[in-house]
Scaffold this motif. Structure first.
Motif, short mmCIF file in Angstrom:
data_model
loop_
_atom_site.label_atom_id
_atom_site.label_comp_id
_atom_site.label_asym_id
_atom_site.label_seq_id
_atom_site.Cartn_x
_atom_site.Cartn_y
_atom_site.Cartn_z
N LYS A 103 -85.30 -87.62 109.10
CA LYS A 103 -86.09 -86.45 108.67
C LYS A 103 -86.71 -85.73 109.86
O LYS A 103 -86.75 -84.49 109.90
CB LYS A 103 -87.19 -86.90 107.72
CG LYS A 103 -86.72 -87.67 106.50
CD LYS A 103 -86.04 -86.77 105.49
CE LYS A 103 -85.78 -87.52 104.19
NZ LYS A 103 -85.16 -86.66 103.17
N SER A 104 -87.24 -86.48 110.81
CA SER A 104 -87.89 -85.86 111.97
C SER A 104 -87.97 -86.84 113.12
O SER A 104 -88.00 -88.06 112.93
CB SER A 104 -89.30 -85.37 111.61
OG SER A 104 -90.16 -86.47 111.33
N ARG A 106 -90.36 -87.02 116.66
CA ARG A 106 -91.44 -86.44 117.46
C ARG A 106 -91.84 -87.41 118.56
O ARG A 106 -91.81 -88.63 118.36
CB ARG A 106 -92.67 -86.12 116.58
CG ARG A 106 -92.43 -85.07 115.50
CD ARG A 106 -93.71 -84.77 114.75
NE ARG A 106 -93.54 -83.74 113.73
CZ ARG A 106 -93.21 -83.99 112.47
NH1 ARG A 106 -92.99 -85.24 112.08
NH2 ARG A 106 -93.07 -82.99 111.61
N SER A 349 -83.13 -78.95 113.49
CA SER A 349 -84.49 -78.75 112.98
C SER A 349 -85.25 -80.07 112.85
O SER A 349 -86.49 -80.08 112.89
CB SER A 349 -84.44 -78.04 111.62
OG SER A 349 -83.63 -78.76 110.69
N TRP A 350 -84.54 -81.17 112.72
CA TRP A 350 -85.17 -82.48 112.59
C TRP A 350 -85.66 -83.01 113.94
O TRP A 350 -86.50 -83.91 114.00
CB TRP A 350 -84.18 -83.48 112.00
CG TRP A 350 -82.87 -83.52 112.72
CD1 TRP A 350 -81.78 -82.74 112.51
CD2 TRP A 350 -82.52 -84.38 113.83
NE1 TRP A 350 -80.77 -83.05 113.39
CE2 TRP A 350 -81.19 -84.04 114.21
CE3 TRP A 350 -83.19 -85.38 114.52
CZ2 TRP A 350 -80.53 -84.68 115.25
CZ3 TRP A 350 -82.54 -86.02 115.57
CH2 TRP A 350 -81.23 -85.67 115.91
N GLN A 352 -87.80 -82.49 116.70
CA GLN A 352 -88.96 -81.65 117.00
C GLN A 352 -89.58 -82.04 118.33
O GLN A 352 -90.71 -82.55 118.42
CB GLN A 352 -89.95 -81.76 115.84
CG GLN A 352 -89.35 -81.22 114.54
CD GLN A 352 -90.07 -81.69 113.30
OE1 GLN A 352 -91.20 -82.19 113.37
NE2 GLN A 352 -89.45 -81.53 112.14
#
Length: 425
Positions: A103-104, A106, A349-350, A352
């Protein structure tokens, strides 16, 4: 719930992710490969039914495993290619977890590594490799509105002519996908219009050697950047029907109407650029130039390869080339569907992190990104022309694994230095 600790987290288990896993394992680097679907899923579900690889099996493979059920000069089907990567992952014991979507990602605050959110919980990774490849988000240009009442699909959603409504078909894009889709639809009995943009048109084979071999010995696979002005030029080559040279004049003889690059749509009429002759001529020039370079290589190296003078004979220009259409009333021509073979854009987009330029393109040197600890794999022209091809991504993965290994050695040195008391000799 606490995060799962992993040293290297690889996102994607296509050809890039599997190659990455092999090289990490060889260096003893702990890792996990997360795949939201199945291994090599895009080969199965984002290709049409009859697709075969565009390179012969002796070339389009990893060094550690052959396509044992194929003759070297044949072309594997899409399902066989996907099965090959499943078998390869099993052979190397790749730690792949399927059905897990990232999903992401960071960067951690105040500590090394990255916080990774997935559909199967959180991970804390020291390094992250984005191995999602070049075919991420299909592009359909905003030319024809939905209200036009014409079925519009991307080539990645096309399966076979039977899924299209009765009537003529406009195929936009004349790279490998567009050409093969157009030919298949025409053989099913449909009238097909093929919108031809800029392209390279290599011979499938010449003087007894496949074009993959010629690009290799001529050093073209290792070109580090595309020729100026050719960044978005596609390659028109086909492994279909045993492999053959793409010939737009032959397609026209078979009944396909060639048109220029698709420009605009207005009140039911599609308009085309006045560039068809130029695009075909440039494709011919590329084709003939490669023959010249091949002949020179043969002579320089004293190779005994059969002459092939007929390869330089071009068919007569068809009517659609000498008198090209500038516009087409789609309803009047019976066109009920459009297949857009217009490529893909990358979707990170995932991811970040600070690894992209102002246009959202990855910033990297041969896969090592501007964000320390983040790496890319499978990008077009990542290190060379062959980077997004099966064999090319394997070699790029080796380089990326080396870079991760180098960074690990620096961190290990830092940790050892921290154990030495201050002032100790």
């Amino acid at each position: 719930m606490s995060s799962q600790e992993v040293e290297v987290l690889v996102v994607g288990a296509g050809q890039a992710g599997v190659a990455m896993s092999e090289h990490l394992s060889e260096r003893g680097i702990a890792h996990v490969v997360l795949e939201r679907d199945r291994i090599a899923e895009r080969w199965r579900s984002m290709r049409w039914d009859s697709l075969v690889a565009n390179g012969p099996v002796w070339h389009d493979r990893f060094p550690g495993l052959e396509f044992t059920e194929h003759e070297p000069g044949t072309f594997a089907s899409k399902e066989q290619v996907a099965d090959y990567f499943v078998a390869y992952a099993e052979k190397i014991g790749a730690p792949v977890r399927c059905g897990v979507e990232v999903k992401s990602v960071r960067r951690n605050v105040g500590e090394p590594g990255f916080d990774v959110k997935t559909s199967d919980g959180d991970f804390n990774a020291r390094y992250v490799v984005a191995a999602t490849g070049p075919f991420q988000k299909p592009v359909i240009p905003a030319v024809v509105p939905d209200a036009a009442g014409i079925l519009q699909i991307h080539s990645s959603s096309y399966r076979n002519p039977g899924q299209l409504p009765e009537g003529a078909v406009l195929v936009v894009g004349a790279g490998s996908s567009g050409v093969q889709v157009a030919a298949e639809i025409q053989r099913s009995g449909r009238q097909v219009y093929l919108s031809v943009g800029p392209h390279d048109r290599p011979p499938r084979s010449y003087r007894g050697r496949d074009f993959c071999w010629w690009l290799g010995v001529l050093g073209m696979w290792d070109a580090s950047t595309p020729p100026l002005g050719a960044e978005h030029v596609t390659i028109a080559v086909s492994g279909a029907d045993g492999g053959h040279t793409v010939d737009f004049r032959a397609l026209a003889e078979d009944g396909i109407t060639l048109v220029g690059r698709t420009e605009a749509f207005d009140n039911g009429t599609m308009r085309f650029a006045q560039d068809l002759r130029e695009n075909i001529a440039n494709g011919d020039a590329h084709y003939l130039r490669l023959l010249d370079e091949a002949d020179a290589y043969i002579e320089h190296n004293g190779l005994d390869l059969p002459e092939e003078p007929e390869a330089r004979t071009l068919r007569p220009d068809p009517e659609s080339l000498t008198n090209p259409l500038r516009e087409l009333d789609l309803a009047g021509a019976g066109v009920t569907s459009i297949v857009w073979a217009t490529g893909f854009v990358q979707d990170f987009s995932w991811l970040q992190v600070d690894a992209f330029d102002e246009n959202g393109r990855p910033q990297h040197q041969r896969g090592a990104s501007s964000e320390p600890g983040v790496y890319f794999l499978g990008l077009p022209w990542q290190s060379r022309r062959g980077s997004s091809f099966i064999w090319g991504v394997w070699h790029d993965a080796k380089y990326v694994a080396d870079q991760i290994s180098i960074q690990r050695s620096y961190l290990a040195h830092n940790e050892q230095a921290a154990l030495v008391p201050s002032g100790a000799v």
